[in-house]
Design a protein around this motif. Structure first.
Motif, PDB file in Angstrom:
ATOM      1  N   UNK A 112       0.864  -1.321  -0.101  1.00 27.76           N
ATOM      2  CA  UNK A 112      -0.103  -0.038  -0.071  1.00 27.76           C
ATOM      3  C   UNK A 112       0.993   1.352  -0.143  1.00 27.76           C
ATOM      4  N   UNK A 113       1.812   1.201   0.833  1.00 25.49           N
ATOM      5  CA  UNK A 113       2.933   2.449   0.933  1.00 25.49           C
ATOM      6  C   UNK A 113       3.453   2.678  -0.282  1.00 25.49           C
ATOM      7  N   UNK A 114       3.911   1.393  -1.022  1.00 26.52           N
ATOM      8  CA  UNK A 114       4.713   1.616  -2.228  1.00 26.52           C
ATOM      9  C   UNK A 114       3.780   2.168  -3.267  1.00 26.52           C
ATOM     10  N   UNK A 115       2.607   1.705  -3.558  1.00 25.22           N
ATOM     11  CA  UNK A 115       1.547   2.125  -4.352  1.00 25.22           C
ATOM     12  C   UNK A 115       1.279   3.668  -4.206  1.00 25.22           C
ATOM     13  N   UNK A 116       1.390   4.158  -2.870  1.00 28.66           N
ATOM     14  CA  UNK A 116       1.148   5.488  -2.674  1.00 28.66           C
ATOM     15  C   UNK A 116       2.395   6.523  -2.869  1.00 28.66           C
ATOM     16  N   UNK A 117       3.362   5.988  -2.872  1.00 28.29           N
ATOM     17  CA  UNK A 117       4.697   6.778  -2.996  1.00 28.29           C
ATOM     18  C   UNK A 117       4.695   6.846  -4.756  1.00 28.29           C
ATOM     19  N   UNK A 118       4.278   5.881  -5.218  1.00 26.61           N
ATOM     20  CA  UNK A 118       4.704   5.795  -6.774  1.00 26.61           C
ATOM     21  C   UNK A 118       3.773   6.690  -7.520  1.00 26.61           C
ATOM     22  N   UNK A 119       2.198   6.620  -6.727  1.00 29.02           N
ATOM     23  CA  UNK A 119       1.128   7.804  -7.331  1.00 29.02           C
ATOM     24  C   UNK A 119       1.636   9.112  -7.192  1.00 29.02           C
ATOM     25  N   UNK A 120       2.434   9.210  -6.075  1.00 22.45           N
ATOM     26  CA  UNK A 120       2.952  10.673  -5.664  1.00 22.45           C
ATOM     27  C   UNK A 120       4.250  11.247  -6.791  1.00 22.45           C
ATOM     28  N   UNK A 121       4.514  10.139  -7.545  1.00 18.82           N
ATOM     29  CA  UNK A 121       5.749  10.393  -8.456  1.00 18.82           C
ATOM     30  C   UNK A 121       6.990   9.991  -8.134  1.00 18.82           C
ATOM     31  N   UNK A 122       7.308   9.357  -6.978  1.00 15.70           N
ATOM     32  CA  UNK A 122       8.358   8.682  -6.672  1.00 15.70           C
ATOM     33  C   UNK A 122       8.976   7.843  -7.619  1.00 15.70           C
ATOM     34  N   UNK A 123      10.408   7.418  -7.697  1.00 11.43           N
ATOM     35  CA  UNK A 123      10.604   6.415  -8.571  1.00 11.43           C
ATOM     36  C   UNK A 123      10.568   5.108  -7.974  1.00 11.43           C
ATOM     37  N   UNK A 124      10.250   3.844  -8.351  1.00 11.31           N
ATOM     38  CA  UNK A 124      10.318   2.612  -7.872  1.00 11.31           C
ATOM     39  C   UNK A 124      11.477   2.251  -6.893  1.00 11.31           C
ATOM     40  N   UNK A 125      12.557   2.586  -6.997  1.00 11.27           N
ATOM     41  CA  UNK A 125      13.660   2.299  -6.287  1.00 11.27           C
ATOM     42  C   UNK A 125      13.372   3.101  -5.008  1.00 11.27           C
ATOM     43  N   UNK A 126      13.159   4.366  -5.010  1.00 12.59           N
ATOM     44  CA  UNK A 126      13.032   5.117  -3.627  1.00 12.59           C
ATOM     45  C   UNK A 126      11.757   4.840  -3.066  1.00 12.59           C
ATOM     46  N   UNK A 127      10.684   4.382  -3.821  1.00  7.42           N
ATOM     47  CA  UNK A 127       9.291   4.015  -3.231  1.00  7.42           C
ATOM     48  C   UNK A 127       9.474   2.616  -2.233  1.00  7.42           C
ATOM     49  N   UNK A 128      10.308   1.725  -2.704  1.00 11.94           N
ATOM     50  CA  UNK A 128      10.485   0.800  -2.114  1.00 11.94           C
ATOM     51  C   UNK A 128      11.205   0.866  -1.015  1.00 11.94           C
ATOM     52  N   UNK A 129      12.329   1.616  -0.906  1.00 11.26           N
ATOM     53  CA  UNK A 129      13.153   1.904   0.242  1.00 11.26           C
ATOM     54  C   UNK A 129      12.215   2.657   1.329  1.00 11.26           C
ATOM     55  N   UNK A 134      10.243  -3.264   7.629  1.00 10.32           N
ATOM     56  CA  UNK A 134      10.625  -4.467   6.965  1.00 10.32           C
ATOM     57  C   UNK A 134      12.214  -4.169   6.137  1.00 10.32           C
ATOM     58  N   UNK A 135      12.922  -5.245   6.092  1.00 10.28           N
ATOM     59  CA  UNK A 135      14.310  -4.854   5.226  1.00 10.28           C
ATOM     60  C   UNK A 135      13.987  -4.504   3.948  1.00 10.28           C
ATOM     61  N   UNK A 136      14.774  -3.664   3.468  1.00  5.50           N
ATOM     62  CA  UNK A 136      14.633  -3.282   1.923  1.00  5.50           C
ATOM     63  C   UNK A 136      14.600  -4.418   1.309  1.00  5.50           C
ATOM     64  N   UNK A 137      15.325  -5.165   1.184  1.00  8.83           N
ATOM     65  CA  UNK A 137      15.599  -6.577   0.338  1.00  8.83           C
ATOM     66  C   UNK A 137      14.287  -7.195   0.012  1.00  8.83           C
TER      67      UNK A 137
END
Length: 281
Positions: free
Chosen positions: A240-257, A265-268
Motif C-alpha cells: 500500500x505504501x509503495x503504491x502511494x509513493x509511486x502515485x506521488x511521483x516517486x521512482x520505484x527504487x525510492x518508493x521501495x526504500x 521491513x528489510x529493504x531487500x
C-alpha cells in the motif's frame, strides 16, 4: 574569605534577550571566564562594559581551572559564561563548578536562554519528559550506537547537531528510531529562525543534499506504541505504501526504500515482495 562563582546565561542569538540581572553581575564581578574572549568581548561592548576576560574551554581547562580556583579562593568574584546560552550545557564548565563546590566556594546561577529548552517548546512535542543527549557523535557507527541506546526512552529526544551532518544524522535516526515525527530547529531567536517539521524519513530526504546553515537543535518525538503486524499484514502495508509513493511521483527504487522504512521491513524483502507482485500480474 573565598569569592563567588556566577554561572551567567547569555543570549543564544538576539542580544536583547540578556537579563538585567546578568548585566548587573557581569558589571560587578572581578573577572569573566569565557569560551572565546573575542565573542564575549563583543557582548560586553554591546552592554557598554569593560571587564578582564580569561579564556576557559575544553582545550585549556587543565591549565586554567586551577588558576580560576586560586582566584576564587583569594576572594575574587568570577562570572562563567559560554559563547551562547547557559554555561556547563555541552561545555566543560561543570568542572569549575564541581571543583568550586568541593572547596566550599559559593556558586550561584543567573538563569536565562538555553537552546535545548527553546527548541523543545518550539517543536510542539510533549515536554513533560525529555532526554537531552548533547551533540550526536560525528561518525556513523558511534552515532547509531548512541541512538540505539536511547530508542526505547519514553521521552522527547533533544540533540545538538552540526549543519554539515544534519542530513546524515536524520537518516540514521530514521533507520534506528523508526519514522517518528521530528523538528529541526535552527537559528533560534535570530532573523532566520526556522522550525522544519515532518517525519524523520522526509526530513532526511529534504536536508541530505541541502546546504543548511546556523545552529541546529534536533527534537524527536518519543517512541509511540505501534500496532503489531503479522507477516501478511506487513506485506499488505508495504505494498500500500509503495503504491502511494509511486502515485506521488516517486521512482520505484525510492518508493521501495521508503515503504520498507515506514513499515519496518528489510529493504531487500520489500523489493522481493514488489517484484513478486509484478510477476504475478
Amino acid at each position: 574569605m573565598s569569592g563567588k562563582l556566577y554561572l551567567v546565561s547569555t543570549p543564544i542569538g538576539n542580544l536583547s534577550d540578556i537579563s538585567q540581572r546578568a548585566i548587573e553581575v557581569l558589571d560587578m564581578v572581578d573577572l569573566v571566564a569565557c569560551e572565546d574572549t573575542r565573542h564575549t568581548g563583543k557582548l560586553l561592548k554591546y552592554l557598554g562594559l569593560r571587564k578582564q576576560l580569561i579564556s576557559y574551554h575544553e582545550h585549556n581547562e587543565g591549565v586554567k581551572l586551577p588558576h580560576l580556583i586560586e582566584k576564587l579562593k583569594d576572594g575574587s568574584s568570577i562570572a562563567l559564561v559560554s559563547d551562547a546560552g547557559t554555561p556547563t550545557i555541552s561545555d566543560p564548565g561543570f568542572g569549575l563548578v564541581s571543583s568550586s563546590r568541593e572547596r566550599g566556594i559559593e556558586v550561584t546561577v543567573v538563569p536565562g536562554p538555553t537552546a535545548l529548552i527553546s527548541a523543545l517548546v518550539l517543536s510542539g512535542f510533549p515536554t513533560d519528559a525529555f532526554y537531552f543527549g548533547g551533540f550526536l557523535p560525528s561518525k556513523k557507527g558511534p552515532r547509531r550506537k548512541t541512538l540505539q541506546q536511547v530508542a526505547d526512552i519514553k521521552a522527547t529526544l533533544v540533540f545538538y547537531e552540526s549543519p554539515r551532518r544534519i542530513g546524515k544524522s536524520l537518516r540514521d535516526c530514521s533507520e534506528v528510531l523508526g519514522n517518528r515525527s521530528a523538528a529541526v530547529v535552527r537559528e533560534i531567536t535570530k532573523l532566520h529562525e526556522e522550525v522544519i517539521g515532518g517525519n524523520l524519513t522526509d526530513l532526511a530526504e529534504r536536508l541530505e543534499g541541502e546546504s543548511v546553515k546556523g545552529e541546529i537543535v534536533l527534537v524527536i518525538d518519543r517512541v509511540r506504541k505501534t500496532p503489531s503486524f503479522n507477516e501478511k499484514e506487513k506485506e499488505e502495508a508495504v505494498l500500500r505504501c509503495y503504491d502511494r509513493f509511486i502515485d506521488s511521483g516517486m521512482s520505484p527504487k525510492e518508493a521501495v526504500k521508503k515503504a520498507a522504512r515506514e513499515v519496518g521491513m528489510p529493504k531487500s524483502d520489500a523489493y522481493r515482495l514488489v517484484e513478486k507482485r509484478k510477476n504475478n500480474r
